[in-house]
Motif scaffolding. Structure first.
Motif, PDB file in Angstrom:
ATOM      1  N   ASP A  64       0.855  -1.190   0.000  1.00  0.00           N
ATOM      2  CA  ASP A  64       0.000   0.000   0.000  1.00  0.00           C
ATOM      3  C   ASP A  64       0.888   1.236   0.000  1.00  0.00           C
ATOM      4  N   TYR A  65       0.673   2.099  -0.963  1.00  0.00           N
ATOM      5  CA  TYR A  65       1.504   3.274  -1.138  1.00  0.00           C
ATOM      6  C   TYR A  65       0.642   4.533  -1.237  1.00  0.00           C
ATOM      7  N   LYS A  66       1.325   5.658  -1.263  1.00  0.00           N
ATOM      8  CA  LYS A  66       0.697   6.936  -1.585  1.00  0.00           C
ATOM      9  C   LYS A  66       1.598   7.646  -2.575  1.00  0.00           C
ATOM     10  N   ILE A  67       0.996   8.383  -3.490  1.00  0.00           N
ATOM     11  CA  ILE A  67       1.788   9.119  -4.466  1.00  0.00           C
ATOM     12  C   ILE A  67       2.609  10.187  -3.735  1.00  0.00           C
ATOM     13  N   LEU A  68       3.928  10.133  -3.941  1.00  0.00           N
ATOM     14  CA  LEU A  68       4.844  11.020  -3.235  1.00  0.00           C
ATOM     15  C   LEU A  68       5.258  12.229  -4.065  1.00  0.00           C
ATOM     16  N   GLU A  69       5.143  12.100  -5.390  1.00  0.00           N
ATOM     17  CA  GLU A  69       5.633  13.145  -6.276  1.00  0.00           C
ATOM     18  C   GLU A  69       4.952  13.000  -7.631  1.00  0.00           C
ATOM     19  N   LYS A  70       4.681  14.123  -8.282  1.00  0.00           N
ATOM     20  CA  LYS A  70       4.131  14.117  -9.639  1.00  0.00           C
ATOM     21  C   LYS A  70       4.985  15.030 -10.515  1.00  0.00           C
ATOM     22  N   GLU A  71       5.285  14.543 -11.732  1.00  0.00           N
ATOM     23  CA  GLU A  71       6.078  15.345 -12.661  1.00  0.00           C
ATOM     24  C   GLU A  71       5.732  14.909 -14.084  1.00  0.00           C
ATOM     25  N   VAL A  72       5.281  15.847 -14.898  1.00  0.00           N
ATOM     26  CA  VAL A  72       4.877  15.504 -16.267  1.00  0.00           C
ATOM     27  C   VAL A  72       6.068  15.075 -17.105  1.00  0.00           C
ATOM     28  N   ASP A  73       7.160  15.841 -17.073  1.00  0.00           N
ATOM     29  CA  ASP A  73       8.346  15.534 -17.872  1.00  0.00           C
ATOM     30  C   ASP A  73       9.457  15.020 -16.960  1.00  0.00           C
ATOM     31  N   LYS A  74       9.526  13.710 -16.836  1.00  0.00           N
ATOM     32  CA  LYS A  74      10.494  13.082 -15.946  1.00  0.00           C
ATOM     33  C   LYS A  74      11.410  12.173 -16.750  1.00  0.00           C
ATOM     34  N   ALA A  75      12.693  12.162 -16.397  1.00  0.00           N
ATOM     35  CA  ALA A  75      13.645  11.242 -17.014  1.00  0.00           C
ATOM     36  C   ALA A  75      14.348  10.473 -15.904  1.00  0.00           C
ATOM     37  N   SER A  76      14.628   9.221 -16.154  1.00  0.00           N
ATOM     38  CA  SER A  76      15.274   8.375 -15.159  1.00  0.00           C
ATOM     39  C   SER A  76      16.721   8.804 -14.944  1.00  0.00           C
ATOM     40  N   ASN A  77      17.163   8.748 -13.691  1.00  0.00           N
ATOM     41  CA  ASN A  77      18.575   9.002 -13.407  1.00  0.00           C
ATOM     42  C   ASN A  77      19.321   7.696 -13.145  1.00  0.00           C
TER      43      ASN A  77
ATOM     44  N   GLU B 297      23.274   0.669 -19.858  1.00  0.00           N
ATOM     45  CA  GLU B 297      22.124   1.563 -19.663  1.00  0.00           C
ATOM     46  C   GLU B 297      22.150   2.336 -18.362  1.00  0.00           C
ATOM     47  N   THR B 298      23.261   2.299 -17.637  1.00  0.00           N
ATOM     48  CA  THR B 298      23.330   3.023 -16.367  1.00  0.00           C
ATOM     49  C   THR B 298      24.415   4.096 -16.425  1.00  0.00           C
ATOM     50  N   PRO B 299      24.325   5.116 -15.576  1.00  0.00           N
ATOM     51  CA  PRO B 299      25.331   6.187 -15.569  1.00  0.00           C
ATOM     52  C   PRO B 299      26.741   5.678 -15.291  1.00  0.00           C
ATOM     53  N   ASP B 300      26.850   4.590 -14.544  1.00  0.00           N
ATOM     54  CA  ASP B 300      28.164   4.048 -14.197  1.00  0.00           C
ATOM     55  C   ASP B 300      28.915   3.539 -15.418  1.00  0.00           C
ATOM     56  N   ALA B 301      28.200   3.275 -16.511  1.00  0.00           N
ATOM     57  CA  ALA B 301      28.829   2.699 -17.706  1.00  0.00           C
ATOM     58  C   ALA B 301      29.305   3.757 -18.703  1.00  0.00           C
TER      59      ALA B 301
ATOM     60  N   GLY C 205      18.891   9.782 -19.665  1.00  0.00           N
ATOM     61  CA  GLY C 205      17.916   9.019 -18.902  1.00  0.00           C
ATOM     62  C   GLY C 205      16.676   8.656 -19.699  1.00  0.00           C
ATOM     63  N   ALA C 206      16.131   7.476 -19.436  1.00  0.00           N
ATOM     64  CA  ALA C 206      14.919   7.029 -20.120  1.00  0.00           C
ATOM     65  C   ALA C 206      13.753   7.946 -19.751  1.00  0.00           C
ATOM     66  N   PRO C 207      12.975   8.376 -20.745  1.00  0.00           N
ATOM     67  CA  PRO C 207      11.829   9.239 -20.442  1.00  0.00           C
ATOM     68  C   PRO C 207      10.758   8.481 -19.666  1.00  0.00           C
ATOM     69  N   MET C 208      10.178   9.138 -18.687  1.00  0.00           N
ATOM     70  CA  MET C 208       9.116   8.552 -17.869  1.00  0.00           C
ATOM     71  C   MET C 208       7.998   9.588 -17.700  1.00  0.00           C
ATOM     72  N   PRO C 209       7.294   9.920 -18.802  1.00  0.00           N
ATOM     73  CA  PRO C 209       6.281  10.983 -18.746  1.00  0.00           C
ATOM     74  C   PRO C 209       5.155  10.682 -17.762  1.00  0.00           C
TER      75      PRO C 209
END
Length: 219
Positions: free
Chosen positions: A120-133, A150-154, A163-167
């Motif tokens: 069970d969760y609650k939405i903690l944050e909303k962002e229309v234009d989000k990219a993965s870090n 696919e990671t920053p370490d590489a 970062g992968a887009p996560m709209p």
């Protein structure tokens, strides 16, 4: 006043009911997979077209990529009365208004190596234009993509990470699990890095009906 009962009338009614019952029973049978089939072996949906029961009674449910919207329920759903239910088992999610389904849509949750944690969760944050870090594309110094990384370490010297887009990002945990628009595999299976990807045709609507604090149940 005496009530006169016509036994022949009662028998006639019973006879009509039996005929109707037999006709409906002969209309379909239960197939090998547990679904209803007609006399020719074709899938049979007994529910009225346009209803939610009919949508769920279709042969390709829950694997369908189609989205169900109950427009009347959706119209009175807002950030004060909404919630989200995610079914990992059938890979679908539901925008709820109390016990009523406003939207039923396909998702893709975390794969076996990075499963989406139930809870069970609650939405903690909303962002229309989000990219993965954490996940995305890695390029070398010449701008060539390095496949398999696919990671920053590489990222090599002089290269970069995109970062992968996560709209329409809706964060569920502070360690990176969220609900957002993402690729839904044709085979309709769990394929993400623990996030809950949702189909583009539904997520903007869901996003607009929730707020920070909206409950989300993953089961």
């Amino acid at each position: 006043m005496n009530l006169v009962i016509n036994p022949f009338g009662i028998l006639a009614c019973v006879f009509v009911m039996l005929l109707s019952s037999c006709a409906n029973r002969n209309k379909y049978t239960v197939g090998p997979d547990g679904s209803l089939v007609d006399k020719d072996g074709n899938h049979y949906n007994p529910h009225e077209p346009g209803t939610y029961d009919h949508f769920k009674g279709e042969k390709d449910y829950p694997k369908t990529r189609k989205v169900w919207k109950n427009e009347s329920v959706l119209a009175r759903t807002n950030s004060g009365n909404s919630s989200i239910l995610v079914s990992l088992d059938i890979q679908r999610a539901f925008l709820m208004n109390g016990d009523e389904v406003a939207v039923d849509y396909p998702i893709s949750s975390g794969k076996k190596s990075r499963p989406t944690p139930p809870g069970d969760y609650k939405i903690l944050e909303k962002e229309v234009d989000k990219a993965s870090n954490a996940y995305g594309k890695v390029y070398d110094a010449e701008g060539n993509r390095i496949y398999g990384e696919e990671t920053p370490d590489a990222v090599p010297e002089g290269g970069k990470f995109v970062g992968a887009p996560m709209p329409y990002w809706m964060r569920l945990t502070w360690d990176g699990v969220g609900h957002h628009i993402g690729t839904i595999p044709k085979g309709r299976y769990a394929a993400s890095h623990a996030c809950i990807r949702g189909i583009r045709e539904a997520i903007p609507t869901v996003y607009g009906k929730v707020k920070i604090g909206t409950p989300v149940t993953v089961e």
